[in-house]
Scaffold this active site. Structure first.
Site, PDB file in Angstrom:
ATOM      1  N   ASP A 201      26.846  -9.580 -24.007  1.00  0.00           N
ATOM      2  CA  ASP A 201      26.816  -8.252 -24.637  1.00  0.00           C
ATOM      3  C   ASP A 201      25.761  -7.416 -23.927  1.00  0.00           C
ATOM      4  O   ASP A 201      25.170  -7.870 -22.934  1.00  0.00           O
ATOM      5  CB  ASP A 201      26.541  -8.367 -26.152  1.00  0.00           C
ATOM      6  CG  ASP A 201      27.279  -7.270 -26.928  1.00  0.00           C
ATOM      7  OD1 ASP A 201      27.036  -6.086 -26.637  1.00  0.00           O
ATOM      8  OD2 ASP A 201      28.107  -7.594 -27.800  1.00  0.00           O
ATOM      9  N   HIS A 274      30.246  -3.149 -23.885  1.00  0.00           N
ATOM     10  CA  HIS A 274      29.248  -4.181 -24.219  1.00  0.00           C
ATOM     11  C   HIS A 274      28.847  -4.949 -22.972  1.00  0.00           C
ATOM     12  O   HIS A 274      28.773  -6.183 -22.976  1.00  0.00           O
ATOM     13  CB  HIS A 274      29.782  -5.112 -25.312  1.00  0.00           C
ATOM     14  CG  HIS A 274      29.892  -4.445 -26.655  1.00  0.00           C
ATOM     15  ND1 HIS A 274      28.805  -4.212 -27.457  1.00  0.00           N
ATOM     16  CD2 HIS A 274      30.959  -3.917 -27.314  1.00  0.00           C
ATOM     17  CE1 HIS A 274      29.186  -3.590 -28.570  1.00  0.00           C
ATOM     18  NE2 HIS A 274      30.497  -3.397 -28.499  1.00  0.00           N
ATOM     19  N   GLU A 337      35.022  -1.244 -28.625  1.00  0.00           N
ATOM     20  CA  GLU A 337      33.988  -0.211 -28.544  1.00  0.00           C
ATOM     21  C   GLU A 337      33.614   0.184 -27.109  1.00  0.00           C
ATOM     22  O   GLU A 337      32.439   0.375 -26.814  1.00  0.00           O
ATOM     23  CB  GLU A 337      32.734  -0.684 -29.305  1.00  0.00           C
ATOM     24  CG  GLU A 337      33.018  -0.945 -30.771  1.00  0.00           C
ATOM     25  CD  GLU A 337      31.804  -1.459 -31.547  1.00  0.00           C
ATOM     26  OE1 GLU A 337      31.658  -1.043 -32.708  1.00  0.00           O
ATOM     27  OE2 GLU A 337      31.034  -2.277 -31.019  1.00  0.00           O
TER      28      GLU A 337
HETATM   29  C1  ACM Z   1      33.123  -5.531 -33.321  1.00  0.00           C
HETATM   30  O1  ACM Z   1      32.591  -5.700 -34.436  1.00  0.00           O
HETATM   31  N1  ACM Z   1      32.680  -4.587 -32.520  1.00  0.00           N
HETATM   32  C2  ACM Z   1      34.220  -6.352 -32.870  1.00  0.00           C
END
Ligand code: ACM
Length: 538
Positions: A201, A274, A337
């Site tokens: 991440d 991420h 995201e």
């Molecule tokens: C997530 O909670 N962004 C998968």
């Protein structure tokens, strides 16, 4: 041969279900259970036996002996036999017609018979058998003055869903390998069969990649960490370097440890978002000319991978090593995201999109994911990703982890994709589980035990044909505010106990009051195992 007498005894015994139900506290609740009079008492002379030549039975028998030994102090012998002797627990592989993971367990005065079509089924039966013994059986050292009685009964059991899992976020806070083993052991007790490891991440890269050593030399370490929930204009940091990573040997060790407990590890490598820890390690993967640090605060981040061919090939190289470590069918590529601001602003990205004839950023992401899907398929694996991978179009052979809501699961299943149910509303175990003022700091939200228990992964608006795409469910332990193993357990349990039952037990047989009554006994097992669960509400 004691088996016949066991069955006769069960058939003749009056059903004690109603009278004695509170004494039997199997969790998750089995499909079918009939208790009869009497019990089998485990003693020093009890043997654990399996059919001669049945190596799968032998492995499970050895596992059973290993989990019974510490608390009883008995060195229970494991022997191959052609006929079960008296005073034995007999493990048999036979087609009991209870599916891939089902089992039949029969307990009578003279012994225990456990049958399943596969070793996974036997393993599940062993977990039930442990729960029929007093909770002290889960102790790690010898318990004095305890008799080890197992009530006479017959059980037929099998799971509702094939996918019963938990996710641990090792990227936001590194979690030691020994803790992950303990967590695997706890999942096994709940008949869960998947452990999803979120390995990369913005704030950390936790998996050794031989071809790209900087991913862990640089990407596994951050300078410091945001304290609490301080907002953008008022941030304080702890000033402490944080990090760590798993070597490939560590991960192989975990894969074997999990496999011995019939748990498959699902590795996740995040892309295209991420990605800041990776970009900090290799700046040519990003969209900016500046050197970024490994991220030190939380939230959705604009620093995502670029779309150059060398970046796609870099990620495929990473996945090649991942595939080599993790033998499971599925590989998770994240996909959530990925804000597209940098792609929109980047001349290089826009030029590449033009070259490829890709009209917008959503379709660009779809192309990115398709390249990974193609690659994983060439390795004989399947791609799974968070539900944003649906955006811009997705191949039907990819599996969707629906987190933003039930409607994302509906969308995926209608499109013909398999789905794992991971909605925030029922499965985000980083949310508060009681009154905020009385709980340790968490990310936010509110997800009490009863709400988790109330989750029915099949209660969605779909035709039966589309419902077949629902593979099961898993709980998420996101790690922003979960910095220690003890706190990870606190957030995971007992909510994972409730989710385990949603994933295993037929919906029609589920009842929260009944679950709570069993949970009261079950937490004694967790105590004996040293699990730091959250105390039940009074
Ligand atoms: C997530 O909670 N962004 C998968």
């Amino acid at each position: 041969m004691f088996l016949m007498s066991v069955f006769l005894c069960v058939a003749a015994g009056e059903s004690l279900m109603a009278a004695n139900k509170a004494d039997i506290t199997i969790l998750p609740a089995p499909v079918k259970m009939e208790q009869s009079k009497g019990y089998f008492e485990l003693n020093e002379q009890t043997q654990i036996v399996f059919q001669t030549g049945n190596s799968e039975g032998e492995k499970t028998a050895a596992y059973l002996a290993s989990v019974l030994r510490p608390a009883t102090g008995y060195a229970l012998p494991v022997n191959a036999v052609s006929d079960a002797p008296a005073n034995a627990i007999y493990l048999q592989i036979e087609d009991v017609k209870l599916g891939e993971e089902g089992y039949r367990l029969t307990v009578g005065k003279e012994g225990v018979a456990l049958s399943a079509a596969t070793s996974a089924g036997l393993f599940n039966g062993v977990q039930t058998l442990r729960q029929l013994l007093p909770p002290a059986i889960f102790n790690s050292s010898k318990v004095e003055k305890q008799s080890w009685k197992i009530p006479s009964m017959a059980i037929e059991d099998y799971p509702r869903f094939a996918w019963r899992g938990m996710m641990l976020d090792t990227a936001r806070h590194f979690l030691p390998k020994e803790f992950i083993k303990k967590f695997i052991d706890t999942l096994a007790v709940h008949k869960m069969n998947r452990l999803h490891l979120h390995l990369t991440d913005d704030q950390g890269w936790r998996i050794e990649i031989k071809k790209y050593p900087k991913l862990t030399e640089v990407g596994a370490w951050r300078k410091e960490t945001l304290v609490g929930h301080s907002g953008k204009n008022n941030q304080t940091f702890d000033g402490k370097r944080h990090g760590g990573f798993y070597t490939q040997d560590d991960l192989r060790e975990l894969v074997v440890y999990a496999a011995e407990r019939h748990i498959t590890i699902l590795p996740e490598i995040e892309m295209p978002g991420h990605a800041q820890a990776a970009i900090a390690s290799y700046p040519e993967l990003g969209n900016l000319s500046e050197q970024l640090p490994v991220h030190t605060s939380w939230g959705v981040n604009k620093n995502i991978f670029n779309v150059e061919e060398h970046t796609i090939l870099f990620l495929q190289d990473v996945l090649a090593e991942v595939v080599d470590i993790f033998p499971g069918t599925y590989i998770h590529i994240g996909g959530d995201e990925a804000v597209k601001d940098q792609w929109k602003a980047s001349e290089a990205v826009q030029k590449r999109m033009k070259e490829l004839g890709i009209p917008d950023e959503a379709k660009m992401q779809s192309y990115f994911i398709a390249r990974m899907n193609e690659f994983l398929k060439s390795k004989g694996r399947k791609l799974i990703g968070w539900d944003e991978i649906l955006e811009g179009g997705l191949g039907k052979d990819a599996t969707v982890m629906a987190w933003r809501g039930i409607e994302k699961a509906v969308e995926a299943a209608k499109a013909g994709n398999d789905v794992v149910m991971a909605p925030t509303t029922y499965t985000y175990f980083d949310y508060y589980q009681g009154k905020k003022e009385k709980e340790p700091l968490a990310i936010g939200g509110n997800l009490p035990l009863e709400k988790v228990y109330g989750f029915d992964p099949m209660s969605i608006d779909l035709e039966p044909e589309a419902l077949k795409h629902v593979l099961g469910t898993q709980g998420q332990v996101w790690g922003e505010y979960i910095a220690t193993p003890d706190y990870a357990e606190y957030m995971a349990f007992p909510r994972a106990c409730a989710l385990a039952e949603a994933a295993w037990t037929p919906q029609a047989q589920r009842n929260y009051e009944d679950f709570l009554a069993r949970l009261k006994a079950h937490v004694m097992r967790l105590d004996a195992l040293g699990v730091h669960y959250r105390a039940l509400d009074k």
